[in-house]
Motif scaffolding. Sequence first.
Motif, PDB file in Angstrom:
ATOM      1  N   LYS A  52       0.826  -1.209   0.000  1.00 19.04           N
ATOM      2  CA  LYS A  52       0.000   0.000   0.000  1.00 19.04           C
ATOM      3  C   LYS A  52       0.867   1.270   0.000  1.00 19.04           C
ATOM      4  N   THR A  53       2.016   1.195   0.651  1.00 21.03           N
ATOM      5  CA  THR A  53       2.865   2.396   0.737  1.00 21.03           C
ATOM      6  C   THR A  53       3.234   2.912  -0.658  1.00 21.03           C
ATOM      7  N   GLU A 155      -3.139   4.020   7.330  1.00 25.68           N
ATOM      8  CA  GLU A 155      -3.809   3.387   8.472  1.00 25.68           C
ATOM      9  C   GLU A 155      -5.048   4.213   8.824  1.00 25.68           C
ATOM     10  N   GLY A 309       1.369  -1.411  10.356  1.00 25.99           N
ATOM     11  CA  GLY A 309       2.221  -0.918   9.282  1.00 25.99           C
ATOM     12  C   GLY A 309       3.679  -1.321   9.236  1.00 25.99           C
TER      13      GLY A 309
HETATM   14 MG    MG Z   1       1.183   0.136   5.252  1.00 29.43          MG
END
Ligand code: MG
Length: 478
Positions: A52-53, A155, A309
Motif C-alpha cells: 500500500k505504501t 492506516e 504498518g
Molecule cells: Mg502500510
Amino acid sequence: MTLFSELGLSAKVLQAVEAAGYTEPTPIQAQAIPHALEGKDVLGIAQTGTGKTASFVLPMITRLERGRARARMPRTLILEPTRELAAQVEENFNKYGVNSKLSVALLIGGVSFEEQDRKLQRGVDVLIATPGRLLDHFERGKLLLTGVDILVIDEADRMLDMGFIPDIERICKLIPFTRQTLFFSATMPPEITRLADQFLHTPVRVEVARASSTATTVEQKLLGVSKKDYEKRAALRDLIRDQVNLKNGIIFCNRKRDVSDLFRSLDRHGFSVGALHGDMDQRSRMAMLAGFKENKIQLLVASDVAARGLDIPDVSHVFNFDVPIHAEDYVHRIGRTGRAGRSGAAFTLVAKPDMKYLEAIEKLITREIDWLEPIPESSSDDDDTDRRRGRKDRGEKRGKRGKEARDEAPRSEPEATATAEPEEQTEKRAAKPPRKSEPRKSESRGDRDRKGRRNRDDDGPAPVGFGEEIPAFMMNGL
Ligand code: MG
Ligand code: ADP
C-alpha cells in the motif's frame, strides 16, 4: 498482467521501482496508482504487506516532479499513527525517490524540534508526520499548510479513531479544500467509512480484498491456555521452543506494563528478547526496533504501537500473548508476518475470558482459526481472584492526554477484563498517579466495534491480496 510502465508513472519513478527489484505492481498498486495520478481521491483497502505504501508514494513522487517547494509550505502531507511508521515511510521516499531530488521532512515526537524546523524553513515537498507533532509545529508558527495539494492518511481507520480524530479534523481544516486526499488501510469498519467520507471528495474506492481479511500468507493457530499469567508465560515459552522455523517473532501484549513484565520474564529464561511500547523514550524505541531488524534480538515483546504498518520483511512469527480487544488489531498484528508474499505463522494464546474477543475476531475475518490445543479444563478455578482484580482495575483513573505526548497512539489500554494479572502489580498501578500520556477512555470505540461487527454480516468477495496465487516473483530471492 499489468506492468508498472502502464500505470502512468514518471520515467524516474519507473527506474527507481526497477532498482528496488519489483517486476510487477501488486493489485492495490495496479488499481490505485492510475486514479491517484489523475488527482482523484482514493480510499484504498488491501491486506497487510501488499504494497500500500508504494500505492501512494509512487504517484506522489511523479506528481511532485513538477513544481518547487516554498519555505514553511509543504506541498504534500502524509499522516501516520506511530513514529516508527512515519520513519518507515520516509525510507520509502528515499528508495523510490532516488532519482527525483525531493526534499522530505519527518515530524515526529520524541526528537528535537530544531532539525525539523530547519528543514521546514528550507521548504519541503513531502512532510511525513504524526498528528500531534505536526500541530505543535503549527502552533509555534513554523508551518503553513495552505500549500498542501495532496494529503495521505495511512492506516486511515486508526487515524479516524476517537483518540486521533480531533487532531485530524483540525489538520484537515488547515489544508485547502481543493486538495487531493488518499486513504489507505487493511481494515475499514463501516462506521469509520462513514466518517472517512467527510474527508474525501467523491473518492474512488479501490478494494482488492474485502476489508479486514487477513493476509493469505499467514498461517494462523490458537492455543488454549490458563488465564493465570505465570501459566500463560510457561505456555508461551513452550510454544516458542516448539517452533522449528522460528527465525524471529513479535509477541503482542494488550497492555504496556505486561510488555515490560513479559520481556523481563523471557529475558530471565534466557531468550534473546527486546521490548517496544509507547511509554519508552524514542531513543530506546528506535534502538529496539533496529536491534530486531538487524537480528540482534530474536523476539520483540510489543504493545499495539508495533501492530500497524511496520514492514520488517523477515518476521517469521507473531505471537499474541493476549487476544486483542479490538478485532481489527488482530488483522494488523498478524500482518507483521507473511509480508510481500512470504509465509508467516501467527499464534494466539486464548484463555476462557478471551472467548468473546476471539469470536469477534473470527466474525471480522470471516473464518474460524484452528486450535492447536483447547483451553485447559482446570482454568476456571481462578474466577474469584479475577473478579477481585477486575474491581481494583476499574478503580484506576485515567489521565487526560497531555499536549506534549499527543503525537501518536492516543488510545487507551483495555480495561482489565481480558487477562488476569498478579495481584501486587494491580496494587502498584492503582497507587500510581494518572499519567499525562494516558489516553482517553475507549468505551465508545468498544461500542462502535460492537455495532461494526453487527454490520459486517455481508461478506463480499474472498480475499485476494497479492492475487489468488502468490506471483513467483514475490517468492524469488525474497
Ligand atoms: Mg502500510
Ligand atoms: P502494506 O502497507 O500494504 O502493509 P507495504 O507497503 O509496507 O505493505 O509493503 C510490504 C512489502 O512489500 C515492502 O517490503 C515492499 O518493499 C514490498 N513491495 C511493495 N510493492 C512491491 C512490488 N510491486 N513487488 C514486490 N515487492 C513489493
